[in-house]
Design an enzyme around this catalytic site. Structure first.
Site, PDB file in Angstrom:
ATOM      1  N   HIS A 204      42.659  53.764  37.528  1.00  0.00           N
ATOM      2  CA  HIS A 204      41.496  54.245  38.267  1.00  0.00           C
ATOM      3  C   HIS A 204      41.626  54.083  39.785  1.00  0.00           C
ATOM      4  O   HIS A 204      40.769  54.548  40.532  1.00  0.00           O
ATOM      5  CB  HIS A 204      40.216  53.565  37.766  1.00  0.00           C
ATOM      6  CG  HIS A 204      40.043  52.144  38.187  1.00  0.00           C
ATOM      7  ND1 HIS A 204      39.178  51.766  39.192  1.00  0.00           N
ATOM      8  CD2 HIS A 204      40.602  51.005  37.734  1.00  0.00           C
ATOM      9  CE1 HIS A 204      39.203  50.455  39.328  1.00  0.00           C
ATOM     10  NE2 HIS A 204      40.065  49.968  38.457  1.00  0.00           N
ATOM     11  N   CYS A 327      35.715  43.413  42.736  1.00  0.00           N
ATOM     12  CA  CYS A 327      35.369  42.519  41.636  1.00  0.00           C
ATOM     13  C   CYS A 327      34.444  41.391  42.061  1.00  0.00           C
ATOM     14  O   CYS A 327      33.873  40.707  41.227  1.00  0.00           O
ATOM     15  CB  CYS A 327      36.640  41.936  41.011  1.00  0.00           C
ATOM     16  SG  CYS A 327      37.715  43.199  40.313  1.00  0.00           S
TER      17      CYS A 327
END
Length: 397
Positions: A204, A327
């Site tokens: 991705h 993240c």
């Protein structure tokens, strides 16, 4: 000034491209068979996966048997590090070398291993965010099982001397793993020329779908099974394969690696113009190397503001960016990457990461440079810290 929509967070994720989606679509409905089945639809998808493995291997200068499909970069990192640790611990090798500013998929895995009897050396980085090959060599011991150093940093975009580090590891017969999630499609990657034993990538980040990645494992390196229960991935990772994702990843990787020199040539001048323009704002600094950085990465600290407030105001102007790694974007703590460069908390808190793809234009750069100074002025006008710094004439950068 007309509002523009600029997606400037390619380091976090990218959209699936039209070419990739077109190649994936048949595998959702028409070619839906389980690759483990012996009838025609199953055999066709088994061949499709085999073909994708060959295409991916060619892009990395690897052998198809060295390509293992995973759910993404974090899984690949975990498998490489934990698998190596588990296997070589049986030979008394319980020492791992990494750097202080790796992705958390590496750092947290190393912390886990420390709780299970392993010793980890965390190498420092230079003020520009570069790992020294000499430091790697000095840290290697008789019981070193693995060196794991990221190819390019996910926050500040610095490109590491991977080939030199790999050569040192080869000389000392130590396995070398690199998290290349940010590097793929931005710099040339050749696992043979760059002396890489294991490499992680995630689809991705270069216009493939989320949820599919690769772990390259050099022939002769045996990792323990990641998931038990089936014969997929040479018996190493059980579970019915994500056929559309694998097909999409192969196509995306081919496209991403086909025109890297052209991409660098186009984006580097735009990146540098953006850096130069932002640095005209008072009390700002570039994080990372000016030259040894990804062509689409800009990371700037702006004193006197909070990164979260800056992102929200930029979003109001149609500019979608980040203040740290994707993240940990919900965390209020300063970035561990920026702190590793020696930045104080007040400077690390006000970081802005802009990461681009090939669609970036000079008009986009001009728009950002027109909008950003106004936003900074408004945020600083509301900042007690900025008022204190001005009153006391304190320079943090």
């Amino acid at each position: 000034m007309e509002k523009r929509l600029i997606y400037a967070d390619h380091a976090a994720t990218t959209a699936v491209s039209d070419e990739v989606l077109k190649e994936m679509l048949p595998y959702f409905q028409e070619n839906f068979g389980n690759p483990s089945s012996i009838y025609a639809k199953g055999r066709e998808n088994e061949r499709a996966i085999m073909n994708a493995r060959q295409r991916i291997a060619k892009c990395l200068n690897a052998d198809p048997k060295e390509i293992f499909f995973t759910a993404g970069g974090s899984e690949s990192d975990n498998w490489a590090i934990k698998g190596t640790a588990d296997r070589l611990a049986q030979k008394g090798k319980k020492h791992i070398i990494t750097s202080v500013f790796e992705h958390h998929a590496v750092l947290h895995t190393c912390e886990f291993l420390e709780k299970h009897g392993f010793e980890v050396t965390y190498l420092p980085v230079s003020p520009e965010g570069i790992v020294s090959p000499d430091d790697v060599e000095k840290a290697i011991r008789e019981d070193t099982a693995l060196v794991t150093i990221m190819f390019a940093n996910n926050e500040i975009g610095t490109i590491q001397p991977i080939a030199e580090i790999g050569e040192i590891c080869r000389k000392h017969h130590v396995l070398f793993h690199t998290d290349a999630v940010q590097a793929i499609g931005n710099v040339p990657v050749d696992v043979q020329k760059q002396n890489i034993d294991m490499l992680s990538l995630s689809g991705h980040k270069f216009h493939a779908p989320k949820g599919v990645g690769v772990l390259y494992v050099k022939k002769g390196i045996i990792l323990p099974n990641l998931i038990h229960g089936g014969g997929q991935e040479s018996g190493k990772r059980a579970g019915t394969e994500n056929v559309p994702g694998i097909i999409g990843l192969a196509k995306a990787l081919e496209l991403a690696t086909a025109n890297i020199p052209e991409k660098i040539q186009k984006l580097t001048p735009l990146r540098d113009k953006l850096i130069d323009g932002i640095l005209t704002i008072e009390q700002t600094r570039l994080n990372g190397s000016r030259t040894q950085r990804l062509c689409g990465n800009v990371n700037i600290s702006i004193v006197g503001i909070e990164g979260e407030s800056l992102l929200l105001m930029l979003d109001n102007y149609g500019i979608q960016a980040s203040s740290g790694s994707a993240c940990t974007s919900g965390s209020l703590d300063p970035s561990h990457v920026l702190l590793s460069l020696g930045l104080v908390h007040e400077v690390a808190h006000g970081s802005l990461r802009l990461s681009f793809g090939e669609e970036l234009t000079e008009e986009d750069v001009n728009y950002i440079l027109a909008v950003l100074p106004e936003i900074v002025s408004r945020l600083r006008a509301m900042s007690p810290m900025w008022e204190k710094l001005k009153k006391e004439n304190i320079k943090l950068v």
